[in-house]
Design an enzyme around this catalytic site. Sequence first.
Site, PDB file in Angstrom:
ATOM      1  N   ASP A 127       0.837  -1.192   0.000  1.00  0.00           N
ATOM      2  CA  ASP A 127       0.000   0.000   0.000  1.00  0.00           C
ATOM      3  C   ASP A 127       0.879   1.252   0.000  1.00  0.00           C
ATOM      4  OD1 ASP A 127      -2.322   1.418  -0.024  1.00  0.00           O
ATOM      5  OD2 ASP A 127      -2.771   1.168   2.110  1.00  0.00           O
ATOM      6  N   THR A 176      -2.365   6.487  -3.923  1.00  0.00           N
ATOM      7  CA  THR A 176      -3.283   7.604  -4.149  1.00  0.00           C
ATOM      8  C   THR A 176      -2.638   8.644  -5.052  1.00  0.00           C
ATOM      9  OG1 THR A 176      -2.464   8.642  -2.108  1.00  0.00           O
ATOM     10  CG2 THR A 176      -4.454   7.293  -1.937  1.00  0.00           C
ATOM     11  N   ARG A 235     -15.741   3.067   1.770  1.00  0.00           N
ATOM     12  CA  ARG A 235     -15.251   3.085   3.151  1.00  0.00           C
ATOM     13  C   ARG A 235     -16.076   4.041   4.007  1.00  0.00           C
ATOM     14  NH1 ARG A 235      -9.187   4.554   3.598  1.00  0.00           N
ATOM     15  NH2 ARG A 235      -8.954   2.428   2.804  1.00  0.00           N
TER      16      ARG A 235
END
Length: 354
Positions: A127, A176, A235
């Site tokens: 991530d 991101t 989320r």
Amino acid sequence: MTIISDDNSFEYKTPERKNKNIEAQVNEFDKSFENNIRPKSFDDYIGQSALKGNLKISIEAAKKRGQVLDHLLFYGPPGLGKTTLAGVIAAEMNSDIKITSAPALERPRDIIGILMSLKGGEVLFIDEIHRLNKIAEEILYPAMEDFFLDMTTGKAQSVKTLRIPVPKFTLIGATTKAGALSGPLRDRFGIIHRLEFYTTEELCSVVKRTAKILDFQIKEEGAKAIAKRSRGTPRIANRLVKRVADYALVKSNGIITEEIANQALDVLKIDNQGLDTTDRALLKLIIDKYDGGPVGLETIAAALGEDSRTIEDVYEPYLLQEGLIQRTPRGRKVSPQGYRHLGFKPPIEQQTLF
């Protein structure tokens, strides 16, 4: 799926490989909110239809060839399901998955240790991969391309170069900020996809699925009310379901109706477009203090007392998506829609544009 954890990663195991010695850890993890609602297959994974279709073809082709899946890179705003999608891919490939994040891989031995511990066909998920340091990147290059680790031993004139094979694996990177990845790293991913914000209809399905899993009673209109204020992000929708359910349990009969959902979200100060207190404070700051902009990101962050990275990664994407702010070479500006959303009249020079 069961789970083993160490200092830097999580390792999921498919049921047929279950380790009896970690059963207590598994039971504790299964109680967590996130794990309960995470989809385990493409059939349960809602949204990202085009992406799912392409991935199904790639996975089926890899299975027929008897090869590991190409390395994948997912990018897009946080909360859209990149980590969940990695778990689904591993399950569809009948593989285990190890999950870590780039900031945890500070030293060369961190990334080397994970790569050396991989088994054939496993999935490694990293991530925030854009935050990998240069050394970790250099170690990954030969591992991704040729499934080898290039290492040196000895000192001075006795230095020897070793080429150590690692089992074939699939690396899934999530970020991101796709533009922050170095070119050589980005080029080594065979499959690159952007995750899009969810539609209200898709989020409504997410809300109903989550409520069903957590045994909350919810009406169709109640689900839509939550979906409309979820900023296009699963989320956030999942988090709001739980908060609204708490409100319904205390203030009503426990059933989430449209009226109860709207009341709960109003109490949480989430408006009908999904903006929270910080979003509105950001827009109001630019309008009141800087005449609607343009104003620099660092100035906004300092005035709000927020980290500039948080504003850029968490708040801005949705405000830009909704057309409430604009990015210009000189900084951020509030759009006419942003003025109207807060009940202000746009400047005269902007009124003619909309």
